[in-house]
Design a protein around this motif. Structure first.
Motif: not given
Length: 616
Positions: A24-36, A52-67
């Motif tokens: 499910t889309v989590r606002r906190e995860q999207v916001d963190m990914a944008v900050s990264v 806990t539950g934000v999903g930080k791994s994907f929040a940094y992996l997605i921008p890392a890969i897209l970069s």
């Protein structure tokens, strides 16, 4: 579309939902990914706490890969390393429609040493023969689990590694992994390896983006990696080389005697330790020089013996380590002894590793992310900043957990708790509550202790008032992995644990529903390193309690209570048996550091657990 918009779209356009089960889309995860994304694009350093539950791994992996940039991800545990390489990175690649070239590099001791295997390995560990012949080399992934001594005799070791002089270097599993690591788009390492690699300058490849996950452990890793240690087991590879050589007993005996003498000289250094283990470096300098000279002399005598090449290298490594230790500035370093296992260990560590991290690690990457679920104490990052050497200009943000803590959980601070230093009464109270909740939940209970003493007293209370059909799983009587494996298979049990159970324990769903904590986890003021840091603050006219003891306890408490609610459907109750949580002036800061649990009385919490048990 800007880079940050592309990153946000990866979470919100439906692709993630099609790849990740129950996503499910989590606002906190999207916001963190944008900050990264902003960090990767604009450079700098960011400190981001992700509940806990934000999903930080994907929040940094997605921008890392897209970069499109090379990225190094460092973790504190093998568990997270394996999760990233086997699950999270491939899944992030599928979300973005890419195949990610990723590699994991572990510490040398996780890999089979082919030189040792060919010399004596098949005799020491014959059960590994088929596994080795199949080309495997990562011992941490082997289904065949070797005992500590067997594994030591076939695993790689930086002390006795021959490097370019080794005839097996071109086939070496560790160096093969290193070569793979240099070419990877995303490299996963642990904190110790990251710091050693940066320090040596030849291990960690050039990369744009560094992610330090589980960053709350980075300063401890820095103390270990950038400091020095000395103990008898450093001579194990010398003993092994001699014992497992083809020499006659008559020829082995004098060599073993020389090794034993050096080992004894190392252990004898512990007599200089004070009551709490603190050592004045000046007191042991003569002894260190004697050991270095003995190692040097012994090495020269056996340097031409081909079958003792590993022993010769280990002696040289020992000598170098000792000579480096003698050069440290005692004003900025803390020396002490501690007993881990059978032997005393002399440690010499930097009192404030933060400045070393800032000057050596962060400056090696254009963009650096420090992330964890436990970085802020209260509403401040000041303590983490000082421990980790975070520069003033860094961005700092908290992304709270998306879980509904007031609905899912209750927190109890009992009215009748004993004084915090009444160990027997606290242990008795812990067992009374554990016994009651385990009867209601059919186990599913864990007690976290701040000391082995309290845990042992609780064990005695359990023996006086046993719980029928629900076993105790006690740290020390079983190892941590065995306890957690057994509990996951059958949670009809009560876990009693100390330090290592306060973090990194993931028991989601209905596995764990009652968590009891004996006291506020203040660090021990008697530990030499803690005392050295306290002294440094007091000499500056600053409060060591406010700036060290309290924030450390707050972060540790946050880690402990974080064991309970691990998903959006978990429920349970937390009981903290320290009256200072209700009466001390600093209690509000500790409570502010924790998730927003619903405060209830003991009776109401028991009713809540009964309701949860009836619903399951």
């Amino acid at each position: 579309m800007s880079f940050s918009e592309r990153v946000a779209a990866a979470f919100t356009d439906g692709t993630a939902s099609s790849v990740i089960p129950n996503y499910t889309v989590r606002r906190e995860q999207v916001d963190m990914a944008v900050s990264v994304a902003d960090l990767v694009e604009l450079e700098g350093i960011s400190v981001l706490e992700a509940g806990t539950g934000v999903g930080k791994s994907f929040a940094y992996l997605i921008p890392a890969i897209l970069s499109g940039q090379a990225c190094v991800v460092s973790t504190a545990t093998l568990t997270l390393q394996d999760q990233l390489i086997s699950r999270d990175i491939p899944m992030a690649g599928r979300i973005l429609g890419e195949t990610i070239d990723a590699a994991v590099l572990k510490g040398r001791s996780n890999y089979l040493c082919l030189r040792k295997w060919l010399e004596w390995g098949s005799a020491v560990a014959p059960e590994l023969r088929e596994w080795v012949e199949a080309g495997n080399g990562d011992l941490s992934l082997s289904e065949i689990k070797l005992g500590g001594e067997k594994r030591r005799k076939v695993a790689g070791d930086g002390l006795d590694c021959l490097g370019s002089k080794c005839s097996e270097m071109h086939h070496c599993h560790y160096y093969t992994a290193r070569n793979r690591a240099r070419k990877a788009r995303i490299l996963v390492v642990n904190h110790h390896l990251l710091l050693c690699g940066i320090d040596s300058g030849d291990l960690i490849p050039d990369a744009w983006f560094l992610v330090v996950d589980e960053a709350h452990s980075l300063d401890k890793a820095a103390s270990s990696s950038l400091g020095y240690s000395l103990s008898e087991p450093m001579l194990n590879s010398v003993f092994d080389s001699i014992i497992l050589s083809g020499r006659t007993p008559e020829k082995k005996t004098p060599l073993l005697d020389r090794t034993s003498l050096i080992a004894t000289q190392i252990s004898d250094l512990s007599v200089f330790a004070g009551k709490d283990g603190e050592v004045d470096l000046n007191d042991i300098l003569p002894g260190l020089q004697i050991i270095a000279d003995a190692a040097s002399s012994f090495r020269k005598e056996i340097s031409s013996e081909e079958d003792l090449a590993g022993a010769s290298q280990a002696l040289q490594s020992l000598e170098r380590s000792i000579l480096s230790l003698t050069q440290v500035n005692s004003a900025n370093w803390c020396c002490y002894t501690e007993k881990t296992g059978r032997y005393p260990v002399l440690r010499c560590v930097p009192v404030h590793p933060g400045s070393l991290l800032r000057d050596t690690l962060y400056s090696s990457f254009p963009s650096v992310l420090l992330t964890s679920a436990t970085l802020a104490a209260g509403n401040s990052f000041s303590y983490s900043d000082s421990r980790l050497g975070v520069p003033a200009e860094a961005e700092r943000r908290v992304f709270p957990s998306p879980f509904n803590y007031p609905k899912q959980s209750v927190l109890v601070l009992p009215d009748d708790t004993p004084a915090h230093n009444d160990h027997q009464s606290i242990a008795d109270a812990a067992w009374r509550i554990a016994r009651e909740t385990a009867e209601i939940l059919n186990g599913r209970t864990m007690i976290l202790f701040t000391s082995y003493r309290n845990m042992e007293l609780c064990c005695e209370a359990a023996e006086r008032s046993p719980l029928e059909g629900i076993p105790l799983l006690v740290q020390g009587k079983m190892n941590r992995s065995a306890i957690l494996d057994r509990f996951r298979e059958d949670p009809r049990a009560v876990i009693l644990g100390t330090a290592s159970f306060w973090e990194g324990v993931d028991l989601p769903g209905e596995l764990l529903q009652s968590l009891i904590i004996d006291r506020i986890p203040f660090p021990s003021p008697g530990h030499p390193l803690t005392r050295a840091r306290m002294t440094a603050l007091e000499e500056q006219g600053r409060s060591s309690f406010a700036l060290l003891m309290l924030p450390e306890a707050a972060i540790r408490l946050k880690q402990g209570v974080g064991r309970l609610i691990r998903s959006g459907t978990d429920t349970g109750a937390i009981f903290i048996l320290d009256r200072r949580m209700r009466t001390a002036g600093y209690a509000s800061m500790l409570l502010a550091s924790m998730p927003p649990f619903r405060r209830e009385s003991l009776e109401e919490a028991i009713r809540f657990l009964v309701e949860q048990a009836d619903c399951s």
